[in-house]
Design an enzyme around this catalytic site. Structure first.
Site, PDB file in Angstrom:
ATOM      1  CB  SER A 300      -0.940  -0.046   1.210  1.00 19.93           C
ATOM      2  OG  SER A 300      -1.898   0.973   1.147  1.00 19.93           O
ATOM      3  CG  ASP A 311       7.104   4.706 -11.896  1.00 24.17           C
ATOM      4  OD1 ASP A 311       7.722   3.624 -11.980  1.00 24.17           O
ATOM      5  OD2 ASP A 311       5.864   4.785 -11.963  1.00 24.17           O
ATOM      6  CE  LYS A 325      -4.896  -2.438   0.861  1.00 26.30           C
ATOM      7  NZ  LYS A 325      -5.037  -1.000   0.556  1.00 26.30           N
TER       8      LYS A 325
END
Length: 558
Positions: A300, A311, A325
């Site tokens: 999460s 990224d 998740k």
């Protein structure tokens, strides 16, 4: 002068009819859903009333309606839950980072309610409760696995109130009673920080949760350590961190990535209504090299932070695949004591990928495939390949697990925890370094044999299946006997396996004994000595060429 134009007026009439038809479609669709909701509530109410009043046995109306609510929610994903008064305090804790209690973490182990951790400085630790103590009574209420779910209600309360806790201590005869005063306990998200190695310029941050203050704790730690010396690199440890608040994840990521860079996007039922969250401040971590440690317990909010760093090529992700998740929940208050935690969307990393690993669409017959897993290729800022649908995949994979299947199973069954509890309670233990390691190892082997633990290796399971097949086929009984003897030999070999993996055994005992001596910080410090992933991270930071190669636009990324 106005002239009547039949063509123009006819066009207006057609458009008017079209608009009425178009919007009546929306109104009808809206009315349909509310009509269906109304019918559903009416039907549910009738069934509830008839069964409650006319069922052959008397029914508790409150428990029955709760069972109905749970039944409805079970048809959805596992994160959409009804939160009663017991769990409401846990939601409050996540939101505020504080609760009224005694400063002890308690878990259910082998059907016993056990103290698994203590927060230093609070009443439980100050007055002598120990990790491994079994709680048998709170005030006048006897505890067991059947009322374990009510434990939070019994233990937590307003600061300044008292609570009596009765425990059984392994190695000590009789019950021990502790009269404790509840205090406002502030749970730290950053459970350990410091330079590692001690004289280096590398900072190690162990983040264990994401309550409201997580970002500020990271910021304050970096500022404190910067006053000691220059920070050239940072290791952010998110292993075993199950997540928490979305706002906290954004705040933590904000400390590492550049201002105005996208951190995370959240998409709900209406895919056009995307919410995007950007870094709003200059990163406190500056340009320091960064490694983020993750594993299967990183979920999460941990994955939001790791995904943003990956990224944007801000640092290297090291360890094993994260939990996966990618769903977002909101908590909606229903009453003063209850709430509904409901999945309202999914989040996307800056590259646009969802890291949700499991699909609940197949089991969920009531909703569309909003949680369906799609594996697709995406690209980081510097054109590296990353993929959706499988959690966060590390840039460099390193495992911490022992090579011994037996050791893994003993950890899972809590045998090292239980042994350390017994050993600490029956021996004078001041420092791990002063203990005779050979004597401890022999004591553990004796303890292992005395526990009669039923552990089977995979090969034993396969042998058992083969024996059953032989018996079904009524083949030569001698073969079956030989298999039984082989299975016994494998069991006898377990003691030898402990000798083979003696280092791993002592490593696990060291962690648990250190926790008994110095609490959570002691366990973390001990675990760092054996941490293969951490050592790999330190080694990578020492080799700037290797570090940059992972993040640079190399040939393999094309």
């Amino acid at each position: 002068m106005n002239f009547y134009n039949p063509i123009k007026n006819k066009s207006k009439l057609v458009i008017s009819f079209f608009m009425i038809f178009l919007f009546s479609g929306f109104l009808t669709r809206d009315n349909d859903i509310y009509f269906e909701i109304s019918k559903g509530i009416e039907l549910f109410g009738k069934v509830y009333r008839e069964v409650t009043l006319n069922y052959v046995d008397e029914i508790n109306p409150k428990e029955f309606v709760l069972a109905g609510i749970e039944g409805m929610l079970q048809s959805l994903d596992p994160y959409t839950n009804f939160i009663d008064i017991n769990e409401q305090k846990d939601i409050d804790l996540m939101t505020t980072g504080k609760y009224g209690g005694i400063g002890a973490t308690i878990g259910l182990r082998n059907d016993k309610i056990i103290v698994v951790d203590l927060i230093e400085g609070y009443s439980a630790q100050r007055q002598g409760i120990r990790i491994g103590d079994e709680i048998v009574r709170v005030d006048s209420i006897s505890l067991n696995k059947n009322n374990y779910d009510q434990l939070s209600l019994y233990m937590k309360g307003n600061p300044g109130t008292s609570v009596s806790v009765t425990v059984l201590r392994d190695g000590i005869f009789g019950e021990l009673v502790f009269d404790l005063i509840r205090e406002e306990v502030e749970v730290k998200n950053l459970t350990y920080f410091g330079f590692l190695p001690d004289e280096s310029n590398t900072v190690f941050l162990k983040l264990s949760g994401f309550s409201r203050t997580a970002g500020e704790e990271i910021k304050n730690a970096i500022l404190e350590l910067r006053n000691e010396r220059e920070i050239k690199s940072i290791i952010l440890d998110l292993r075993g961190n199950p997540g928490g608040l979305l706002d906290a994840a954004i705040s933590v990521a904000d400390k590492f990535i550049k201002k105005n860079q996208l951190i995370v996007s959240v998409v709900g039922r209406d895919s056009d209504a995307m919410q995007q969250y950007f870094a709003v401040e200059e990163p406190i971590a500056g340009e320091a090299d960064l490694i983020v440690l993750i594993d299967g317990g990183s979920a999460s909010a941990s994955e939001i932070v790791a995904g943003a760093i990956q990224d944007h090529d801000r640092g290297v992700i090291l360890g094993t695949d994260s939990f996966g998740k990618g769903l977002v929940q909101n908590v909606i208050p229903l009453s003063s004591e209850t709430s509904l935690k409901i999945t309202t969307g999914k989040y996307l990393t800056p590259s646009g990928r969802s890291i949700q690993k499991l699909s609940y669409a197949k089991e969920n017959l009531l909703a569309s495939d909003t949680t369906f897993v799609i594996i697709e290729e995406y690209r980081t800022d510097m054109n590296r390949k990353v993929f959706s649908g499988g959690g966060i995949e590390p840039d460099t994979s390193v495992t911490n697990d022992s090579d011994s299947e037996l050791i893994q199973k003993l950890i899972a069954q809590g045998l090292f925890f239980k042994f350390a509890t017994n050993y600490f309670n029956t021996n004078e233990v001041i420092s791990w370094n002063e203990l005779d390691k050979e004597e401890i190892f022999l004591s553990f082997k004796d303890y292992f044999q005395s526990q009669n633990i039923n552990i089977t290796h995979n090969i034993e399971n396969q042998l058992e299946q083969l024996k059953q097949l032989l018996e079904e086929e009524k083949l030569d009984g001698k073969i079956t006997q030989q298999l039984s003897e082989l299975s016994k030999s494998i069991k006898d070999a377990r003691i030898s396996e402990l000798d083979t993996f003696k280092y791993d055994v002592l490593q696990e005992i060291h962690k648990e004994i250190s926790a008994r001596i110095d609490g959570r910080e002691g366990r973390i410090r001990a675990s760092l000595e054996y941490d293969v992933q951490l050592k790999s991270a330190i080694s990578l930071l020492k080799s700037n060429e290797r570090y940059q190669q992972i993040l640079a636009l190399a040939e393999e990324k094309k």
